[in-house]
Scaffold this motif. Structure first.
Motif, PDB file in Angstrom:
ATOM      1  N   PHE A 153       0.837  -1.195   0.000  1.00 36.94           N
ATOM      2  CA  PHE A 153       0.000   0.000   0.000  1.00 36.94           C
ATOM      3  C   PHE A 153       0.870   1.243   0.000  1.00 36.94           C
ATOM      4  CE2 PHE A 153       0.685  -0.808   4.538  1.00 36.94           C
ATOM      5  CZ  PHE A 153       1.059   0.443   5.002  1.00 36.94           C
ATOM      6  N   PHE A 154       0.280   2.345  -0.438  1.00 42.66           N
ATOM      7  CA  PHE A 154       0.882   3.676  -0.343  1.00 42.66           C
ATOM      8  C   PHE A 154      -0.036   4.534   0.508  1.00 42.66           C
ATOM      9  CE2 PHE A 154       0.821   8.055  -2.334  1.00 42.66           C
ATOM     10  CZ  PHE A 154       1.937   8.512  -1.653  1.00 42.66           C
ATOM     11  N   LEU A 155       0.497   5.092   1.583  1.00 43.47           N
ATOM     12  CA  LEU A 155      -0.252   5.983   2.462  1.00 43.47           C
ATOM     13  C   LEU A 155       0.379   7.365   2.422  1.00 43.47           C
ATOM     14  CD1 LEU A 155      -2.281   6.711   4.738  1.00 43.47           C
ATOM     15  CD2 LEU A 155      -0.557   5.876   6.379  1.00 43.47           C
ATOM     16  N   TYR A 156      -0.424   8.357   2.074  1.00 44.14           N
ATOM     17  CA  TYR A 156      -0.019   9.762   2.122  1.00 44.14           C
ATOM     18  C   TYR A 156      -0.689  10.366   3.350  1.00 44.14           C
ATOM     19  CZ  TYR A 156       0.250  14.700   0.507  1.00 44.14           C
ATOM     20  OH  TYR A 156       0.474  16.053   0.394  1.00 44.14           O
ATOM     21  N   TYR A 157       0.110  10.616   4.384  1.00 44.06           N
ATOM     22  CA  TYR A 157      -0.391  11.070   5.681  1.00 44.06           C
ATOM     23  C   TYR A 157       0.018  12.534   5.847  1.00 44.06           C
ATOM     24  CZ  TYR A 157      -1.147  11.049  10.796  1.00 44.06           C
ATOM     25  OH  TYR A 157      -1.578  11.310  12.087  1.00 44.06           O
ATOM     26  N   ALA A 158      -0.963  13.437   5.735  1.00 42.16           N
ATOM     27  CA  ALA A 158      -0.684  14.883   5.736  1.00 42.16           C
ATOM     28  C   ALA A 158      -1.607  15.594   6.704  1.00 42.16           C
ATOM     29  CB  ALA A 158      -0.851  15.440   4.322  1.00 42.16           C
TER      30      ALA A 158
END
Length: 641
Positions: free
Chosen positions: A270-275
Motif C-alpha cells: 500500500f501507499f499511504l499519504y499522511y498529511a
C-alpha cells in the motif's frame, strides 16, 4: 427498427451519402476497431475461439509499503529530531534508525509544495505556483491551480503498478470551484489516483470542526456555498465527529484503510499519504499536551535560538563553527518586551509545542500499528517536517479568534491587540481558538539556524525543511546526508526504491517528464556529490535560483503591503518593484545559512544565476510575476464584480 423511415426522394448526392452513413451506423454496420491489447482468438463460434484475460497488475516482487508524511508550517529547528526544543520521540526514532537529510527544500508555501511532491514536477509547471483557491489563483498556466493530467501523481503511478493508495489529512490542490458535491471530481484525490481519501481539500481547517471529506462525500463542517448561495447544512456525521481532534480522526482512518487492505490482500503493498493539518493554524490541542511545556519558553525566542543551534551542532546537522544570522529586524529582542507580552507570547509557544508533540504521537500510532502487524520492516517512510518554513501569519502579537485579515486591516492599535489577547489567553489551544497562531518571533526561532519565514522563497528560512528516510530493509546504516534535495525529488526517489519506472502514459495520456532527481543514490553513500544541480524558487514575487551550491535571491515586498514590515502587514514607505528588487548572492557551500551577501564582490556570478533564473522561469510558467498586492487586488476585484 420498425420506426426507421427511409427517404426515397433524395435528390442531393451529398445529402444521400450522409443519410446512408447514418442508416448504416444505426443498423450496426460500422466496423469496430479491434483492441490491439487483446491476445485471444475471436472466431465465428466458441469452438473456433480462444478466451483471454490480462494478467492482474502486480507490484514488483518484494516491493515495500510506502508511507509519505508531510507536516505543515513546522520549521527546521522545531522538532527534537533536528535539534529543536519540542519533544518528538517518534521522529527521533525514525531519524536515528534511518537517514537525516539536512539540505532538503520545499517551495515556501503549502500548495506549491504539495503539487510538486505529488507530481515530481515543479509547481509552476503543473499550474500551482500559488494556490488552487479561487481568490488566490490567476488565469495563467503557472497559476490557475489545476494540475494537468499530463502530470500524473505518485498515487496514479503506484496504483497502476499494483499498489493500493490512501490519502488522509490535507490535500490542498483541488480548485475551489470543483470542491462541491457537484464536482467534477477528477481533481479530487480520488480523481488523482487515490483509492480512498479522508481529510480536507483546502489549505487549513479547524482541528475540532474540520471541513471533512471522505472519498467524494462531504461529512462535516462544510461551509462551501451551493448554487443558491446558502451554506450547505451539516449532516448526520457531525455528532459522531464532535470533540475529536482531526489528527486522531485521520490516524484512525489510515489504520482502518491499512487493515482492510491487508485483510483482503495480505501480500499487496500500500501507499499511504499522511498529511495532517498540523501544525498549521489554528493551533489547537488538548491541555494535557500543552501543559507539558508550562514555563519551558519563559526565556524567550532568543535563548531558544541559542539552545537549538547548539543542539544542531551536537547532532552534526550543521557545521561546528556555524553562527546564527542576525535576528530579523521585524522581531524584537525578547528582553525588550513587557512582562505582559512575555507571558502571552510564552503561552502561545506552549500551545504550539504541545500541538507538535501531539502530532508526533499520532504518527507513532501508525508506526506502532505497522510494527504490530509485522509490516514495519517492509515499509519505507519519507517524512518531510514541514511544507515550508514556520509561519509568519500569526503577526507580531499572535492571533486567537479574530480572522487574520480583519486583524491586519482593522483599527486596533498594538496596545489594544495585546490587551484583547491577554483577556483571551485561556482560549489558546481550545476549540474556540479558531485562528490560533503564535507571534512570528517564535516562527523565526522555529526556523533556527536560518533567516526569514514561510512565504520567503528567496531564503533558506522559507524553504529548507528536514527530511527523514526510514527503510529497515533497504537502509542498513543510519546517518546524515547533506546532498541537495527538493520536494520534487521524493517521487522519483520512491519509484527507484520500490523498483518502478515512471510511465510514458497514464490511461492513454502522454506524460510530461519528471523534473525531480532521485535521492536513492545517497542511501549508501554519504559523500556522493549532489545530483540535483539547479532549482528555482518563486512565491509572491520573492524569488531565487540555486545552482551547484550557489544561490541568487531577490526578496520582494509589494507596495501595498509587506507581511512583516514594522511587525505586521502594513503600508510600505518605500515600495519595491520587480525592477528595483535588490538581488543577493550566497555561496551555500561555505555559508549554508546565508550570512554573507557576495553580490557586490561577485557581480558576474550574480548575472549568471539571474540569467539561469530567467531561463527556468520561461521553462516552468513562472511568468507573469504575481505578488501579494496582485493577489489581494484580484480578490477585491472579484468580490466587487
Amino acid at each position: 427498427m420498425k420506426n426507421l423511415k427511409l427517404n426515397t426522394t433524395i435528390k442531393s448526392p451529398q445529402k444521400g451519402l450522409l443519410i446512408t452513413a447514418l442508416i448504416l451506423a444505426q443498423l450496426g454496420f460500422a466496423q469496430i476497431k479491434p483492441d490491439p491489447n487483446y491476445k485471444g482468438v475471436i472466431g465465428k463460434t466458441l469452438a473456433d475461439s480462444k478466451e483471454y484475460w490480462p494478467d492482474p497488475v502486480k507490484a514488483p516482487e518484494g516491493a515495500p509499503n510506502v508511507v509519505w508524511i508531510l507536516l505543515d508550517d513546522v520549521g527546521y529547528g522545531a522538532t527534537s529530531a533536528f535539534g529543536g526544543l519540542i519533544n518528538t520521540p517518534t521522529f527521533e526514532s525514525l531519524a536515528n534508525n534511518g537517514l537525516r537529510y539536512t539540505n532538503f527544500h520545499t517551495t515556501a508555501i503549502c500548495a506549491p509544495t504539495r503539487a510538486g511532491l505529488l507530481t515530481g514536477r515543479n509547481a509552476h509547471a503543473v499550474h500551482v505556483g500559488g494556490f488552487s483557491h479561487t481568490a488566490m489563483s490567476a488565469g495563467f498556466p503557472g497559476y490557475d491551480g489545476r494540475i494537468p493530467s499530463s502530470a500524473g501523481t505518485i498515487a496514479e503511478i503506484l496504483r497502476d503498478n499494483g499498489y493500493n493508495t490512501f490519502a488522509v489529512g490535507k490535500y490542498g490542490v483541488t480548485p475551489d470551484e470543483d470542491a462541491t458535491d457537484a464536482g467534477p471530481f477528477d481533481r479530487w484525490p480520488t480523481g488523482k489516483g487515490f483509492d480512498h481519501f479522508y481529510g480536507f481539500l483546502g489549505s487549513e481547517t479547524d482541528q475540532y470542526n474540520p471541513d471533512l471529506v471522505e472519498d467524494q462525500t462531504w461529512l462535516n463542517g462544510n461551509t462551501r456555498l451551493n448554487n443558491s448561495g446558502k451554506d450547505k447544512s451539516k449532516n448526520e456525521f457531525t455528532a459522531d465527529l464532535k470533540g475529536k481532534h482531526l489528527s486522531e480522526l485521520i490516524t484512525d482512518k489510515a489504520i482502518t484503510y491499512i487493515d482492510r487492505q491487508k485483510s483482503a490482500a495480505p501480500n499487496k503493498p500500500f501507499f499511504l499519504y499522511y498529511a495532517p493539518g498540523a501544525t498549521h493554524s489554528p493551533h489547537q490541542v488538548a491541555k494535557e499536551w500543552s501543559d507539558k511545556y508550562k514555563g519551558k519558553f519563559d526565556e524567550g525566542w532568543d535563548v531558544y535560538r541559542d539552545k537549538v543551534i547548539a543542539n544542531q551542532k551536537k547532532l552534526g546537522l550543521i557545521p561546528a563553527d556555524a553562527k546564527l544570522p542576525t535576528r530579523d529586524s521585524y522581531v524584537k529582542a525578547w528582553n525588550t518586551l513587557s512582562p505582559d507580552e512575555k507571558k502571552l507570547y510564552a503561552r502561545f509557544m506552549e500551545i504550539y509545542a504541545g500541538y507538535l508533540e501531539y502530532t508526533d504521537y499520532e504518527v507513532s500510532r501508525i508506526v506502532n500499528h505497522l510494527k504490530g502487524i509485522n509490516q514495519l520492516d517492509n515499509t519505507v517512510f519519507y517524512v518531510v517536517l514541514g511544507d515550508n518554513g514556520a509561519s509568519k501569519e500569526g503577526t507580531e502579537s499572535g492571533t486567537i479568534d479574530q480572522p487574520l485579515l480583519k486583524k491586519l486591516f482593522g483599527n486596533n492599535s498594538k496596545e489594544a491587540d495585546l490587551k484583547e489577547n491577554l483577556a483571551k489567553i485561556d482560549l489558546l489551544g481550545t476549540p474556540e481558538a479558531i485562528e490560533g497562531n503564535y507571534p512570528y518571533g517564535w516562527a523565526l526561532a522555529a526556523n533556527t539556524p536560518f533567516r526569514n519565514l514561510k512565504q520567503d522563497a528567496h531564503s533558506e528560512g522559507g524553504t529548507r525543511n528536514p527530511l527523514i528516510v526510514y527503510y529497515p530493509k533497504g537502509i542498513k546504516t543510519p546517518g546524515i546526508r547533506n546532498q541537495y534535495g527538493h520536494v520534487i525529488d521524493i517521487l522519483p526517489t520512491t519509484l527507484e526504491t520500490v523498483g518502478i519506472t515512471a510511465p510514458k502514459e497514464i490511461r492513454g495520456i502522454a506524460q510530461d517528464s519528471i523534473q525531480g532527481t532521485s535521492l536513492a543514490y545517497s542511501y549508501a553513500d554519504a559523500k556522493a556529490p549532489s545530483r540535483h544541480k539547479i532549482q528555482y524558487y518563486y512565491i509572491f514575487g520573492s524569488r531565487a535560483l540555486y545552482k551547484d551550491g550557489w544561490k541568487a535571491a531577490a526578496p520582494h515586498h509589494p507596495d501595498f503591503i509587506d507581511i512583516v514590515d514594522n511587525g505586521a502587514l502594513a503600508k510600505n514607505t518605500g515600495p519595491s518593484t520587480y525592477d528595483n528588487d535588490v538581488w543577493e548572492l550566497y555561496n551555500l557551500n561555505t555559508d549554508f545559512n546565508e550570512r554573507v551577501d557576495l553580490a557586490k564582490k561577485n557581480p558576474e556570478k550574480l548575472k549568471e544565476l539571474q540569467a539561469a533564473f530567467d531561463d527556468q522561469a520561461k521553462k516552468n510558467n513562472i511568468y507573469p510575476f504575481i505578488d501579494w498586492q496582485d493577489v489581494l487586488k484580484q480578490r477585491v476585484h472579484k468580490k466587487n464584480k
